[in-house]
Design a protein around this motif. Structure first.
Motif, mmCIF file in Angstrom:
data_model
loop_
_atom_site.group_PDB
_atom_site.id
_atom_site.type_symbol
_atom_site.label_atom_id
_atom_site.label_comp_id
_atom_site.label_asym_id
_atom_site.label_seq_id
_atom_site.Cartn_x
_atom_site.Cartn_y
_atom_site.Cartn_z
ATOM 1 N N ARG A 1 0.848 -1.193 0.000
ATOM 2 C CA ARG A 1 0.000 0.000 0.000
ATOM 3 C C ARG A 1 0.883 1.243 0.000
ATOM 4 N NH1 ARG A 1 -5.269 -1.302 2.510
ATOM 5 N NH2 ARG A 1 -5.242 -3.453 3.248
ATOM 6 N N ILE A 2 0.269 2.378 -0.281
ATOM 7 C CA ILE A 2 1.015 3.632 -0.270
ATOM 8 C C ILE A 2 1.604 3.849 1.123
ATOM 9 C CG2 ILE A 2 -1.018 5.026 0.312
ATOM 10 C CD1 ILE A 2 0.152 7.200 -1.537
ATOM 11 N N GLY A 3 2.892 4.178 1.151
ATOM 12 C CA GLY A 3 3.592 4.385 2.411
ATOM 13 C C GLY A 3 4.261 3.150 2.957
ATOM 14 N N GLU A 4 3.933 1.953 2.412
ATOM 15 C CA GLU A 4 4.548 0.721 2.903
ATOM 16 C C GLU A 4 5.843 0.438 2.149
ATOM 17 O OE1 GLU A 4 0.535 -1.742 4.263
ATOM 18 O OE2 GLU A 4 1.640 -2.358 2.469
ATOM 19 N N HIS A 5 6.667 -0.462 2.738
ATOM 20 C CA HIS A 5 7.908 -0.865 2.085
ATOM 21 C C HIS A 5 7.587 -1.503 0.727
ATOM 22 C CE1 HIS A 5 11.921 -2.430 1.513
ATOM 23 N NE2 HIS A 5 11.393 -3.624 1.271
ATOM 24 N N GLY A 6 8.281 -1.057 -0.302
ATOM 25 C CA GLY A 6 8.059 -1.595 -1.642
ATOM 26 C C GLY A 6 7.236 -0.686 -2.530
ATOM 27 N N ASP B 1 1.897 13.916 -9.689
ATOM 28 C CA ASP B 1 1.258 12.679 -10.112
ATOM 29 C C ASP B 1 0.957 11.790 -8.909
ATOM 30 O OD1 ASP B 1 1.639 13.681 -12.634
ATOM 31 O OD2 ASP B 1 3.380 12.422 -13.088
ATOM 32 N N SER B 2 0.206 10.736 -9.157
ATOM 33 C CA SER B 2 -0.113 9.767 -8.101
ATOM 34 C C SER B 2 -0.131 8.368 -8.708
ATOM 35 C CB SER B 2 -1.475 10.079 -7.471
ATOM 36 O OG SER B 2 -1.889 9.026 -6.634
ATOM 37 N N ASN B 3 0.454 7.420 -7.977
ATOM 38 C CA ASN B 3 0.445 6.018 -8.426
ATOM 39 C C ASN B 3 -0.693 5.230 -7.808
ATOM 40 O OD1 ASN B 3 2.580 6.253 -10.163
ATOM 41 N ND2 ASN B 3 4.112 5.536 -8.710
ATOM 42 N N GLY B 4 -1.577 5.890 -7.080
ATOM 43 C CA GLY B 4 -2.737 5.200 -6.557
ATOM 44 C C GLY B 4 -2.507 4.605 -5.174
ATOM 45 N N PRO B 5 -3.546 3.972 -4.612
ATOM 46 C CA PRO B 5 -3.491 3.515 -3.220
ATOM 47 C C PRO B 5 -2.598 2.313 -2.971
ATOM 48 C CG PRO B 5 -5.576 2.913 -4.242
ATOM 49 C CD PRO B 5 -4.876 3.801 -5.217
ATOM 50 N N ALA B 6 -2.275 1.536 -3.986
ATOM 51 C CA ALA B 6 -1.413 0.358 -3.789
ATOM 52 C C ALA B 6 -0.741 0.028 -5.115
ATOM 53 C CB ALA B 6 -2.217 -0.832 -3.280
ATOM 54 N N GLN B 7 0.218 -0.879 -5.060
ATOM 55 C CA GLN B 7 0.936 -1.294 -6.256
ATOM 56 C C GLN B 7 1.102 -2.807 -6.260
ATOM 57 O OE1 GLN B 7 4.558 1.046 -5.883
ATOM 58 N NE2 GLN B 7 3.757 2.652 -7.186
ATOM 59 N N VAL B 8 1.464 -3.342 -7.407
ATOM 60 C CA VAL B 8 1.824 -4.754 -7.528
ATOM 61 C C VAL B 8 3.302 -4.799 -7.874
ATOM 62 C CG1 VAL B 8 1.429 -6.908 -8.767
ATOM 63 C CG2 VAL B 8 -0.488 -5.378 -8.301
ATOM 64 N N ARG B 9 4.083 -5.482 -7.034
ATOM 65 C CA ARG B 9 5.529 -5.524 -7.218
ATOM 66 C C ARG B 9 6.017 -6.961 -7.283
ATOM 67 N NH1 ARG B 9 7.456 -1.049 -9.408
ATOM 68 N NH2 ARG B 9 6.348 0.730 -8.551
ATOM 69 N N ARG B 10 6.917 -7.223 -8.242
ATOM 70 C CA ARG B 10 7.497 -8.560 -8.352
ATOM 71 C C ARG B 10 8.384 -8.871 -7.153
ATOM 72 N NH1 ARG B 10 7.087 -6.508 -13.242
ATOM 73 N NH2 ARG B 10 6.209 -7.799 -14.903
ATOM 74 N N ILE B 11 8.455 -10.148 -6.807
ATOM 75 C CA ILE B 11 9.319 -10.600 -5.728
ATOM 76 C C ILE B 11 10.378 -11.525 -6.327
ATOM 77 C CG2 ILE B 11 9.466 -11.928 -3.599
ATOM 78 C CD1 ILE B 11 6.712 -11.043 -2.893
ATOM 79 N N GLU B 12 11.611 -11.063 -6.331
ATOM 80 C CA GLU B 12 12.720 -11.891 -6.793
ATOM 81 C C GLU B 12 13.222 -12.750 -5.640
ATOM 82 O OE1 GLU B 12 13.208 -11.886 -9.855
ATOM 83 O OE2 GLU B 12 12.281 -9.986 -10.506
ATOM 84 N N TYR C 1 -9.216 -7.706 -2.292
ATOM 85 C CA TYR C 1 -9.917 -6.495 -1.847
ATOM 86 C C TYR C 1 -9.076 -5.838 -0.765
ATOM 87 C CZ TYR C 1 -13.620 -3.617 0.303
ATOM 88 O OH TYR C 1 -14.348 -2.573 0.825
ATOM 89 N N LEU C 2 -8.508 -4.666 -1.091
ATOM 90 C CA LEU C 2 -7.660 -3.906 -0.166
ATOM 91 C C LEU C 2 -8.295 -2.542 0.089
ATOM 92 C CD1 LEU C 2 -4.018 -4.488 -1.501
ATOM 93 C CD2 LEU C 2 -5.045 -5.443 0.559
ATOM 94 N N ALA D 1 2.166 -2.383 -12.586
ATOM 95 C CA ALA D 1 2.566 -2.104 -11.202
ATOM 96 C C ALA D 1 1.524 -1.384 -10.356
ATOM 97 C CB ALA D 1 3.858 -1.284 -11.197
ATOM 98 N N THR D 2 0.449 -0.842 -10.935
ATOM 99 C CA THR D 2 -0.522 -0.105 -10.125
ATOM 100 C C THR D 2 -1.831 -0.882 -10.013
ATOM 101 O OG1 THR D 2 -1.533 1.161 -11.937
ATOM 102 C CG2 THR D 2 0.495 2.038 -10.971
ATOM 103 N N THR D 3 -2.685 -0.432 -9.095
ATOM 104 C CA THR D 3 -3.927 -1.161 -8.837
ATOM 105 C C THR D 3 -5.182 -0.311 -8.975
ATOM 106 O OG1 THR D 3 -3.769 -0.652 -6.473
ATOM 107 C CG2 THR D 3 -2.742 -2.696 -7.222
#
Length: 846
Positions: free
Chosen positions: A359-364, A373-384, A461-462, A573-575
């Motif tokens: 979520r916005i403000g969280e690690h990642g 600009d704004s990337n929205g309330p959460a993102q989708v990030r790959r995990i290596e 649902y977040l 990457a965005t939701t």
């Protein structure tokens, strides 16, 4: 002056070590020769301490006089951070595998006194904890650990910091405060108070037997490998075959003392004799059972909890679930089952990759470069692999089983990489098909309103923690539908929509994010326009993003290549389901948008990777601007929402139905969602009445569903029809000053009278007309000077006056009802084949 012990050997597997006479710290650093690294790794090893009998083993370390730590995942600022944190005398250099993009350091600190091996372990662990344990190799806590002298492959750095020796007693005190004491008197596991083996259920007995056999297989395999070692070989923990045999005895003894295992001492002895290779059994050191070993193990009074008490392994006293990484194969089995549940429940499978959703403000979460600009309330990030291993380190108590008890460790990156390379084999990983920040309507018409992952839809649902949406009735009553409809109309009551159909288009767009499972994409571009700044178009778009969550881009990318990159990164990457481009000007034409708006899937190469991603295009794409003109094939793929306040300064309007609409929407977001969901649910219960599709293209079903929902809520007559051909279209935006000057000049010539473009050009001249005489009186006719024509029409007029008529007509058409300087040009009808225009003054408005 303090003296420091130093033992050295030319190679890692050297059997004999040289113990040097005690040196000053300057002499130790001079012997290391920090400024002259070798070009090969095995350039001689050392232990900063005293070894007994010229051997480097656990039991031969008499004392340590300095600390040596390996930071294999160091931060770039490691050197300065260490100096500031520790504030003592330090020497450090990069190790052989160091690279600028992957820093690896070796840190050396003299101690204020010689310390025992057990004291060294605590001091080293406390230092690592203080500076960030995830930077260090856990093996650095081993007193017998070999360190190589400086060597490099070409990227070498070293630093020295003067100061006092590290205070051994102070750091021992800190270690105890950090609860780092892992001595036998401080058991790593909580006491077991459950039933013994005979009292277990059949299922529990099976689980216990499986656990026991795994432990036996683990030690049997290790001993078999050790039997083939060359002389002097040691494992990664520095154990020779004798130490390995002794540790296996300890492990079996602890199993025999564990109540729930169902094993006794005799069985443990028999097993030990069976798994010990013949060449080891013949040796006097390990060929007999060590006296009292079982009793010592039982005296610990603390045992691993049984596997059925936790899905994650034994629970340690720091309340983190534990995971045993003693054996890579078992660690892989655990991880394959763990991804998607427990503390890894936030890891999902998307196609052939693992992702998480910060979520916005969280690690990642990655903020946009432009703060507008704004990337929205959460993102989708790959995990290596490395990040997956690091997340396990953070959320679990990772350990390796040793005879004396568990030893803290880190999760092997190689194991994490093997698991991540085949996501389809992760039995509990859940497929992420979409993310929503509001309740949505499932395909069967039910409402997903419970936060978390939804198995039926594959959506996560977040919601914002503060979001409260009232329960939507399973069968909304007519009064509930009427209440919902009134609420939606109140929100848009004061926006000056050009036609009722523009209002319908907006409400249809507002419904769409909740209907994604019911009506899959693609959806038309939503163009929110106005002929005048301050009319409210940006507020309309903001409401959509505020209600549903969205991505905001302050400007449209300047070319298709940049636009393609933005689309790919947004879908990847965005939701947020709403994506808005603000301040679009001129004519909007784009082959990228043409393709995007007609496809539910988007394929493109990921930035910086030789990998093509296939992404779901489940977003509602929105543009806002003044007199936006849509060109090319994009025109038929656009749903227009046009407003016109019909005044020069619409932002100065007052007396609104809802005075502070922004604050109201923020406060009543849950109420708006309830209203939208209620009219959708009522439509579902009624059997989903849908008019015939107006078009056969990919948008036909979507438009028909929106029309059906609004009609069933009795809003059709009030708000018009979604996608109606009469929806207004705003056009291109000239410079206000030039536009105002042109309108004033035309008003000077024609006043409030109507005219055609041909008549306007007939009254255009390069010079003012002279005074004329007529009917016995002198008069001067008003003319439009050619230099007062707007844009590039001046040049066209001078080049060929006869060709300007069509250009002027198009120019006026793109600026119909555009206000500037208190004036506006408006189309008022037709005369034969020509359009009639007039310039309107604000004073003439009712």
């Amino acid at each position: 002056m303090s003296k420091y012990s130093l033992a050295t050997a030319p190679k890692k597997d050297s059997r004999t070590w040289e113990q040097h006479d005690p040196m000053t710290w300057d002499e130790v650093v001079a012997w290391l020769d920090l400024a002259n690294p070798a070009d090969h790794k095995e350039c001689g090893g050392y232990v900063l301490g005293e070894l007994d009998g010229g051997r480097r083993r656990k039991d031969t370390v008499v004392s340590r006089s300095a600390v040596a730590l390996d930071a294999d995942t160091a931060l770039p600022s490691f050197a300065l951070d260490s100096a500031v944190t520790l504030g003592c005398s330090l020497a450090m250099y990069t190790t052989y595998s160091h690279r600028p993009e992957s820093p690896r350091f070796r840190l050396l600190a003299p101690l204020s006194r010689d310390v025992t091996p057990d004291e060294y372990r605590l001091i080293a662990a406390a230092l690592m904890e203080e500076m960030g344990r995830d930077q260090f190799d856990e093996g650095s806590t081993e007193p017998e650990r070999l360190m190589f002298r400086p060597s490099t492959q070409g990227h070498y750095r070293f630093r020295e910091f003067p100061g006092e020796p590290l205070d051994a007693d102070e750091w021992l005190r800190r270690a105890k405060e950090m609860s780092l004491d892992q001595s036998p008197d401080a058991p790593a596991f909580a006491p077991y108070e459950g039933p013994e083996y005979a009292e277990l259920t059949d299922t529990q007995q099976t689980a216990a037997s499986t656990y026991l056999q795994r432990q036996i297989d683990l030690w049997k395999g290790r001993l078999a490998e050790a039997a083939d070692w060359p002389e002097g070989e040691r494992d990664s923990d520095g154990r020779g075959w004798e130490g390995l045999a002794k540790d296996s005895a300890w492990a079996l003894a602890r199993l025999a003392a564990t109540p729930w295992v169902g094993w006794d001492e005799d069985q443990a002895r028999d097993c030990y004799a069976e798994i010990l290779p013949d060449e080891f059994a013949a040796n006097e050191k390990c060929g007999k059972w060590l006296d009292g070993i079982v009793a010592k193990a039982a005296a610990r009074g603390a045992f691993d909890p049984p596997p059925w008490e936790s899905d994650f392994g034994p629970a340690t006293n720091n309340e983190k679930p534990s995971v045993d990484v003693t054996n890579d194969s078992y660690a892989l089995d655990w991880l394959e089952a763990e991804v998607g549940r427990g503390r890894l429940s936030g890891v999902f499978r998307r196609a052939q990759e693992l992702v998480h959703t910060p979520r916005i403000g969280e690690h990642g979460y990655v903020a946009p470069k432009d703060d507008r600009d704004s990337n929205g309330p959460a993102q989708v990030r790959r995990i290596e692999a490395l990040e997956l291993a690091r997340r396990i380190d953070h959320s679990y108590s990772v350990f390796k089983q040793r005879a004396a008890g568990p030893l803290p460790s880190v999760f092997p990156q190689s194991v994490a990489g093997r698991a991540a390379s085949a996501p389809d084999l992760l039995s509990n990983a859940r497929d992420l098909l979409g993310v929503t920040h509001t309740p949505v309507v499932r395909r069967d018409g039910s409402i997903l309103d419970v936060p978390g992952y939804d198995d039926e839809s594959g959506m996560l649902y977040l919601p914002d923690p503060s979001l409260v949406v009232a329960n939507v009735s399973g069968e909304p009553s007519p009064s509930e539908v009427a209440q919902a409809g009134k609420l939606l109309l109140d929100v848009v009551a004061d926006f000056p929509f050009v036609t009722p159909h523009d209002r319908a288009n907006y409400l249809g767009a507002l419904l769409t994010p909740l209907l994604r499972p019911v009506v899959p994409p693609p959806y038309k571009l939503i163009a929110i326009g106005a002929p005048q700044r301050g009319s409210g178009k940006t507020l309309l778009a903001w409401i959509m993003r505020e209600v549903h969550g969205g991505v905001f881009k302050s400007e449209m990318p300047t070319n298709d290549d940049e636009l393609r990159k933005f689309v790919t990164s947004t879908l990847d990457a965005t939701t947020g389901p709403v994506v808005q481009f603000d301040n679009v000007t001129g004519v909007l034409k784009s082959s990228v948008l043409d393709g995007l708006l007609t496809s539910a899937e988007w394929s493109d190469r990921l930035l910086g990777k030789n990998e093509v991603a296939n992404l779901t295009n489940d977003r509602l794409w929105v543009v806002t601007g003044n007199n936006v003109h849509i060109g090319g094939d994009l025109e038929r793929r656009t749903l227009w929402v046009t407003i016109n306040a019909n005044m020069e300064r619409p932002e100065e309007r007052t007396a609104f139905t809802i005075p502070d609409l922004e604050s109201w929407v923020r406060t009543h977001r849950g109420d708006l969602l309830w209203a939208l969901l209620t009219v959708i649910r009522a439509w579902v219960v009624a059997g989903r009445p849908t008019p015939p599709q107006a078009t056969t293209d990919s948008f036909g079903l979507w438009v028909a569903v929106l029309r059906g929902i609004l009609a069933h809520a009795s809003l059709g007559d009030t708000v018009g029809e979604v996608g109606h051909a009469d929806s207004a279209q705003s056009k291109a935006d000239p410079e206000d000053e030039e536009w105002a000057a042109f309108l004033a000049a035309v008003r000077r010539v024609f006043g409030p009278e109507v005219w055609t473009t041909r008549e306007l050009l007939d009254r255009t001249s390069d010079v003012e007309e002279p005074l004329r005489t007529g009917r016995g009186e002198a008069f001067k006719r008003e003319w439009l000077l050619s230099d007062e024509l707007p844009g590039d029409l001046v040049e066209k007029y001078h080049r060929s006056p006869a060709t300007v008529t069509k250009s002027l007509g198009r120019w006026l058409g793109h600026r119909d009802q555009r206000w500037a300087g208190g004036l506006s040009v408006q189309k008022v009808g037709d005369r034969r084949d020509s359009k009639l225009w007039r310039v309107v003054d604000t004073s003439e408005l009712g």
